[in-house]
Design an enzyme around this catalytic site. Structure first.
Site, PDB file in Angstrom:
ATOM      1  CD  GLU A 184      -1.132   1.685  -4.438  1.00 48.06           C
ATOM      2  OE1 GLU A 184      -1.543   1.908  -3.283  1.00 48.06           O
ATOM      3  OE2 GLU A 184       0.063   1.788  -4.756  1.00 48.06           O
TER       4      GLU A 184
ATOM      5  CG  HIS B 200       0.977  -5.357   2.094  1.00 51.12           C
ATOM      6  ND1 HIS B 200       0.977  -6.198   1.004  1.00 51.12           N
ATOM      7  CD2 HIS B 200       0.964  -4.096   1.604  1.00 51.12           C
ATOM      8  CE1 HIS B 200       0.966  -5.460  -0.098  1.00 51.12           C
ATOM      9  NE2 HIS B 200       0.961  -4.183   0.241  1.00 51.12           N
TER      10      HIS B 200
ATOM     11  NE  ARG C 174      -2.383  -1.972   1.197  1.00 54.00           N
ATOM     12  CZ  ARG C 174      -1.470  -1.049   1.480  1.00 54.00           C
ATOM     13  NH1 ARG C 174      -1.316  -0.640   2.709  1.00 54.00           N
ATOM     14  NH2 ARG C 174      -0.712  -0.556   0.527  1.00 54.00           N
TER      15      ARG C 174
ATOM     16  NE  ARG D 204      -1.614   2.441   5.393  1.00 53.78           N
ATOM     17  CZ  ARG D 204      -1.017   2.182   4.229  1.00 53.78           C
ATOM     18  NH1 ARG D 204      -1.137   3.014   3.219  1.00 53.78           N
ATOM     19  NH2 ARG D 204      -0.310   1.080   4.085  1.00 53.78           N
TER      20      ARG D 204
END
Length: 527
Positions: free
Chosen positions: A113, A237, A284, A380
């Site tokens: 990811e 997100h 992100r 994060r």
């Protein structure tokens, strides 16, 4: 009044991990859910859990990726603490029956990811959180030492000031809980309390968080005298499904990890090269700002995320749940792109805890998204969130067990007093204020910020706080009123934190201070 050894607020990954560890040690544990079981964020987690599970990877790599994503604001000792415990956490989940995907060789099937330098995401297709939640809930239901209390809405932590004999002790002895089924407020006491109530996503108009993510745990701990830190770091997100019929459906990070491409919906241009050399695998915050910039610049409703070039068999095998959900909405992701928009996704700040999960209030521990443990820093890293829940849920349980004899017995607590309030005849006020908060938080305290917008938000929250406090003092509590009170508190903490940071770092991006300061310093608010 109900007495237990340990009370746990929240039935997600952090809460149930702690509950099972404590129950195995012989403690009588009660676990509160403010709605039905499984209503928290854990079940919504599609991606997976990050852990070093192949020879080509290393703890140092995982630590480094976490700190790079966190823009240097992470606590290196905590990052190391969590990363080194990840493989054991995965194995415990497998032993509980979580059916993680395996490769043809029988080893873990690992995906990659954004922000990760290696494949290290262990998963159950694209529904890891659901599979984990099912296994934890099943184990909790079957455990003789665990009592599950659904439909119990925590109102406030019980401390010395609530004692039959008033005390200035800041120790936490349990919680007042509103029982949805009886409509009564119950007093639940215990030697130790674990706060695992999740994040504050519903402070925002657009969020992938579940309906109950109203910052309850953060607000309750703050009112109990605990420090709260880094609330300005709200993760957005990049890829939430844009659909007028279905709200808040997340398109997992792993779609980009497996080759998904972001394109301009009108020109088809792959635009991430304009924003970061890592393209769609950038962290992100960068991808979310890129999507936001494309949408705002050209007046779009959404951008496109395209995985169709990987072929139908690959897409269906890797993302079966997303495929089924979207095909029901008339979108075939094997042959066409997915319309996506950014949405609030994760609360990186929260209640300050140490590596044992201890807060500033004696007897109160915390784990999961409700906390600021030092793991995430200013942003994060993907799939570190579930990992944090397992590691800190177990750490809190271990410390409670080790220090059991030092924890004081609960004192006699006064029952909830409703003698001076009445039933509300103005429920419309709650809905109006709730909607107003979420709209101005999205517009003024969103992905890109300015000092002027933040000050506008602060002026509005000051007015609304007075309205809500007057309302709370006049009427009997309801679940909606409890949540609104917490929502006002958390929105205020976010705004205050954002105004105090005079730089852009990680998830906090302000046009007035676009540079990153040389020194990384936490934003710590003290009650």
């Amino acid at each position: 009044m109900s007495d237990y050894d340990v009370l746990i607020i929240g039935t997600g990954a952090a809460g149930l991990t702690a509950a099972l560890a404590l129950a195995d040690a012989g403690k009588k544990v009660a676990v509160l859910a403010k709605g039905k079981l499984g209503g928290g964020a854990t079940e919504w987690a599609q991606g997976g859990i990050a852990a070093v599970l192949e020879d080509e990877d290393s703890f140092d790599n995982h630590i480094g990726d976490t700190i790079v994503a966190g823009a240097g604001l992470n606590d290196p000792d905590i990052v190391e603490f969590v990363v080194e415990r990840a493989p054991a956490a995965i194995q415990r989940l497998a032993d509980l029956g979580v059916p993680f995907n395996l490769g043809s060789d029988g080893d873990w099937h690992l995906t990659r990811e954004g922000g990760h330098s290696h494949r290290r995401i262990v998963h159950v297709h694209d529904a890891t959180g659901w599979a984990v939640a099912q296994a934890l809930e099943k184990a909790a239901v079957l455990h003789d030492n665990v009592t599950l209390l659904p439909n119990m809405v925590a109102i406030d932590l019980v401390q010395g000031k609530h004692g039959v004999e008033f005390s200035t002790s800041g120790s936490v002895y349990g919680v007042y809980g509103y029982n949805r089924e009886s409509g009564e407020v119950e007093t639940l006491t215990a030697r130790a309390t674990v706060m695992a109530a999740g994040g504050a996503g519903r402070t925002y108009q657009f969020s992938t968080a579940p309906r109950g993510a109203t910052g309850d745990g953060i607000a309750m701990a703050w009112r109990a005298g605990c420090r709260v830190a880094n609330m300005e770091f709200m993760q957005f997100h990049p890829t939430c499904l844009y659909n007028l019929e279905v709200k808040n459906f997340l398109i997992t990070e792993a779609v980009r990890g497996e080759g998904g491409i972001l394109r301009h919906p009108e020109t088809g241009e792959r635009f991430m090269a304009k924003y970061d050399e890592r393209l769609e695998l950038a962290p992100r915050d960068i991808v979310a700002r890129a999507n936001d910039a494309e949408i705002k610049r050209d007046g779009l409703d959404y951008v496109h995320l395209d995985i169709s070039h990987r072929g139908p068999d690959f897409v269906k095998q890797h993302f079966p749940n997303i495929y089924e959900k979207l095909i029901g909405l008339g979108i075939d992701i094997t042959s066409e792109p997915i319309p996506v928009v950014p949405a609030q996704h994760y609360t990186c700040g929260g209640v300050v805890v140490d590596k044992h999960g201890r807060t500033d209030a004696p007897g109160l521990y915390a784990a999961g998204e409700v906390t600021m443990s030092g793991l995430h820093g200013a942003n994060r890293l993907a799939s570190n969130s579930l990992l944090e829940c397992f590691v800190f849920g177990e750490a809190a349980a271990d410390h409670i067990i080790q220090c059991w004899d030092k924890l004081p017995e609960p004192i006699a607590i006064r029952d909830w007093d409703e003698s001076r309030v009445t039933d509300s005849d103005e429920e419309v006020v709650i809905q109006q204020v709730w909607g107003e908060i979420r709209r101005f938080m999205w517009n003024f305290v969103g992905i890109v910020r300015t000092t002027k917008r933040l000050e506008r938000a602060r002026n509005r929250i000051d007015l609304l706080r007075k309205e809500v406090n007057d309302y709370y003092g006049s009427f009997r509590v309801t679940p909606d009123l409890i949540e609104l009170r917490n929502l006002v508190e958390v929105a205020d903490l976010i705004i205050r934190s954002a105004l105090s940071r005079k730089e852009s770092r990680g998830l906090h991006y302000t046009l007035d201070y676009p540079e990153t300061a040389e020194e990384a310093v936490d934003t710590v608010l003290v009650p």
